[in-house]
Design a protein around this motif. Sequence first.
Motif, mmCIF file in Angstrom:
data_model
loop_
_atom_site.group_PDB
_atom_site.id
_atom_site.type_symbol
_atom_site.label_atom_id
_atom_site.label_comp_id
_atom_site.label_asym_id
_atom_site.label_seq_id
_atom_site.Cartn_x
_atom_site.Cartn_y
_atom_site.Cartn_z
ATOM 1 N N ALA A 172 0.857 -1.111 0.022
ATOM 2 C CA ALA A 172 0.138 0.056 -0.162
ATOM 3 C C ALA A 172 0.841 1.423 -0.055
ATOM 4 O O ALA A 172 0.459 2.480 -0.398
ATOM 5 N N LYS A 173 2.048 1.240 0.459
ATOM 6 C CA LYS A 173 2.794 2.423 0.301
ATOM 7 C C LYS A 173 3.691 2.531 -0.550
ATOM 8 O O LYS A 173 4.655 3.455 -0.521
ATOM 9 N N THR A 174 3.800 1.518 -1.716
ATOM 10 C CA THR A 174 4.387 1.928 -2.836
ATOM 11 C C THR A 174 4.075 3.085 -3.681
ATOM 12 O O THR A 174 3.050 3.003 -3.990
ATOM 13 N N LYS A 175 5.146 3.733 -3.851
ATOM 14 C CA LYS A 175 4.827 4.938 -4.721
ATOM 15 C C LYS A 175 5.005 4.778 -6.180
ATOM 16 O O LYS A 175 5.695 3.908 -6.677
ATOM 17 N N GLY A 176 4.408 5.418 -6.891
ATOM 18 C CA GLY A 176 4.535 5.704 -8.515
ATOM 19 C C GLY A 176 3.595 4.483 -9.107
ATOM 20 O O GLY A 176 3.549 4.532 -10.321
ATOM 21 N N LEU A 177 2.545 3.927 -8.443
ATOM 22 C CA LEU A 177 1.761 3.038 -9.012
ATOM 23 C C LEU A 177 0.749 3.848 -9.657
ATOM 24 O O LEU A 177 0.146 3.321 -10.907
ATOM 25 N N LYS A 178 0.224 4.988 -9.123
ATOM 26 C CA LYS A 178 -0.661 6.027 -9.832
ATOM 27 C C LYS A 178 -0.003 7.017 -10.259
ATOM 28 O O LYS A 178 1.216 7.536 -9.806
ATOM 29 N N ASN A 179 -0.673 7.824 -11.158
ATOM 30 C CA ASN A 179 0.057 9.344 -11.421
ATOM 31 C C ASN A 179 0.025 10.185 -10.284
ATOM 32 O O ASN A 179 -0.634 9.885 -9.289
ATOM 33 N N MET A 180 0.994 11.239 -10.403
ATOM 34 C CA MET A 180 1.161 12.274 -9.512
ATOM 35 C C MET A 180 -0.104 12.942 -9.013
ATOM 36 O O MET A 180 -0.687 13.313 -10.239
ATOM 37 N N LEU A 181 -0.502 13.388 -8.100
ATOM 38 C CA LEU A 181 -1.804 14.192 -7.723
ATOM 39 C C LEU A 181 -1.222 15.430 -7.752
ATOM 40 O O LEU A 181 0.038 16.098 -7.715
ATOM 41 N N VAL A 182 -2.280 16.260 -8.220
ATOM 42 C CA VAL A 182 -2.175 17.754 -8.467
ATOM 43 C C VAL A 182 -3.176 18.390 -7.304
ATOM 44 O O VAL A 182 -4.257 18.100 -7.304
ATOM 45 N N GLU A 183 -2.678 19.436 -6.755
ATOM 46 C CA GLU A 183 -3.538 20.237 -6.103
ATOM 47 C C GLU A 183 -4.567 21.144 -6.842
ATOM 48 O O GLU A 183 -4.038 21.792 -7.885
ATOM 49 N N LEU A 184 -5.875 21.022 -6.710
ATOM 50 C CA LEU A 184 -6.771 21.729 -7.432
ATOM 51 C C LEU A 184 -6.999 22.987 -7.202
ATOM 52 O O LEU A 184 -7.229 23.464 -5.733
ATOM 53 N N PRO A 185 -6.737 24.260 -7.627
ATOM 54 C CA PRO A 185 -6.929 25.431 -7.304
ATOM 55 C C PRO A 185 -8.465 25.877 -7.143
ATOM 56 O O PRO A 185 -9.475 25.315 -7.656
ATOM 57 N N ASP A 186 -8.422 27.357 -6.607
ATOM 58 C CA ASP A 186 -9.944 27.665 -6.590
ATOM 59 C C ASP A 186 -10.412 28.353 -7.782
ATOM 60 O O ASP A 186 -11.660 28.626 -7.917
ATOM 61 N N HIS A 187 -9.611 28.507 -8.832
ATOM 62 C CA HIS A 187 -10.069 28.935 -10.155
ATOM 63 C C HIS A 187 -9.834 27.846 -11.308
ATOM 64 O O HIS A 187 -9.348 26.944 -11.034
ATOM 65 N N ALA A 188 -10.708 28.275 -12.344
ATOM 66 C CA ALA A 188 -10.398 27.447 -13.549
ATOM 67 C C ALA A 188 -8.921 27.400 -14.135
ATOM 68 O O ALA A 188 -8.342 28.367 -14.226
ATOM 69 N N ALA A 189 -8.533 26.198 -14.857
ATOM 70 C CA ALA A 189 -7.341 26.054 -15.506
ATOM 71 C C ALA A 189 -7.315 27.038 -16.808
ATOM 72 O O ALA A 189 -8.369 27.475 -17.346
ATOM 73 N N SER A 190 -6.036 27.675 -16.946
ATOM 74 C CA SER A 190 -6.307 28.501 -18.080
ATOM 75 C C SER A 190 -5.553 28.004 -19.473
ATOM 76 O O SER A 190 -4.476 28.032 -19.603
ATOM 77 N N PRO A 191 -6.463 27.953 -20.436
ATOM 78 C CA PRO A 191 -5.837 27.248 -21.792
ATOM 79 C C PRO A 191 -4.722 28.612 -22.316
ATOM 80 O O PRO A 191 -3.820 28.303 -23.082
ATOM 81 N N GLU A 192 -5.407 29.935 -21.837
ATOM 82 C CA GLU A 192 -4.273 30.956 -22.392
ATOM 83 C C GLU A 192 -3.051 30.958 -21.892
ATOM 84 O O GLU A 192 -1.927 31.257 -22.771
ATOM 85 N N ASN A 193 -2.830 30.714 -20.746
ATOM 86 C CA ASN A 193 -1.604 30.808 -19.763
ATOM 87 C C ASN A 193 -0.748 29.342 -20.170
ATOM 88 O O ASN A 193 0.308 29.605 -20.350
ATOM 89 N N GLY A 194 -1.526 28.406 -20.570
ATOM 90 C CA GLY A 194 -1.111 27.186 -21.199
ATOM 91 C C GLY A 194 -0.484 27.156 -22.235
ATOM 92 O O GLY A 194 0.768 26.399 -22.518
ATOM 93 N N GLU A 195 -0.908 27.945 -23.148
ATOM 94 C CA GLU A 195 -0.222 28.193 -24.563
ATOM 95 C C GLU A 195 1.149 28.748 -24.384
ATOM 96 O O GLU A 195 1.922 28.210 -24.836
ATOM 97 N N LYS A 196 1.270 29.806 -23.483
ATOM 98 C CA LYS A 196 2.547 30.242 -23.008
ATOM 99 C C LYS A 196 3.498 29.297 -22.708
ATOM 100 O O LYS A 196 4.738 29.267 -23.050
#
Length: 340
Positions: A172-196
């Motif tokens: 149960a403690k083995t790392k890397g079996l799943k993808n890394m978690l990301v902290e979800l912000p209080d705002h929407a993801a930005s395709p505009e900033n993602g393009e940069k």
Amino acid sequence: MKKRYTYIFFLFGIFVLANAMQLLSSCNGNKAEGVAIDSLIAHADSVVSVDTSKMPGGKYGAAVKYGRELMLHTAYYIGPDGINGHYTGNKMNCTNCHRDAGARPYAFNLVRAFRDYPQYRAREGRILSLAERINNCVMRPNLGRPLPLDSKEMISIMAYLKFLSDSTQIDAKTKGLKNMLVELPDHAASPENGEKLYIEHCQRCHAANGEGKMRFDQVTYKYPPVWGLLAYRPGSSMHRVVKLAQWLKGNMPYDKTTPGKPFLTDAEALDIAAFVNDDKIHKRPAAKTTKEEDYPNHEEKAIDYDKGPFKDPFSEQQHKYGPYKPIIDYWEGKGITPAI
């Protein structure tokens, strides 16, 4: 005096030997418990790893090795111009997503696949066998047609996945079996900033048009496409913004990230994923049949799956880009753990 010390050392040696024999005896008396304890000590808080040099021999070993080859060089063997069949519709390889043929940590790792299937899949709304799940990947991100269940290729891929399962010790403690978690912000993801960010970190490999770079022999990609008519299609796991962000955090840029040590921040990974998966500006291949329905049980939809109908009050736009926390809070308020 010298004889006295010799005698003392002799008695001490007998004491150590007796205790060692008692310890061995107790381990043999409860072998299963001993193995479990040893496994927990050896693998607690460790990162999943596979020693591919220990592949079996004989005819079974040949199937395992071919299965790994199929993971690494999918297009060469079963791509549009494959030497052993034409099953995938683009020239991508399984290892483009399941890095190191499914052995790399935090990269859609496949070490548990043989153990975890059959498994209920919300996307299909039913229990899938391992063979069905393999074909799911062949058809969606690889734009192909199903491998016959009794084909050499299907059996070899399953043999390889069994090898991954058999050759690793995880808990149960083995790392890397799943993808890394990301902290979800209080705002929407930005395709505009993602393009940069894409221009800064991704364009050098995946090209300005997102269609990747072919290898010199045109058999497959040196760097796979991330959008375009030969990239993964909607409904693929990579087409979900959060899911792609988790993968990006653990793997990209490929020369600046090592397992467990990301280069991109969580917010950057989410913004790049939002840009790459922005269907308003990027074309993608369509499903081959109009009968296909993802998440037939609407309450089971992943929070970042962006096609309605939904059994919550949130829009397709919010499901795709966020903010995701209100969606999570809504379902948790109903006593349901939302899929992420």
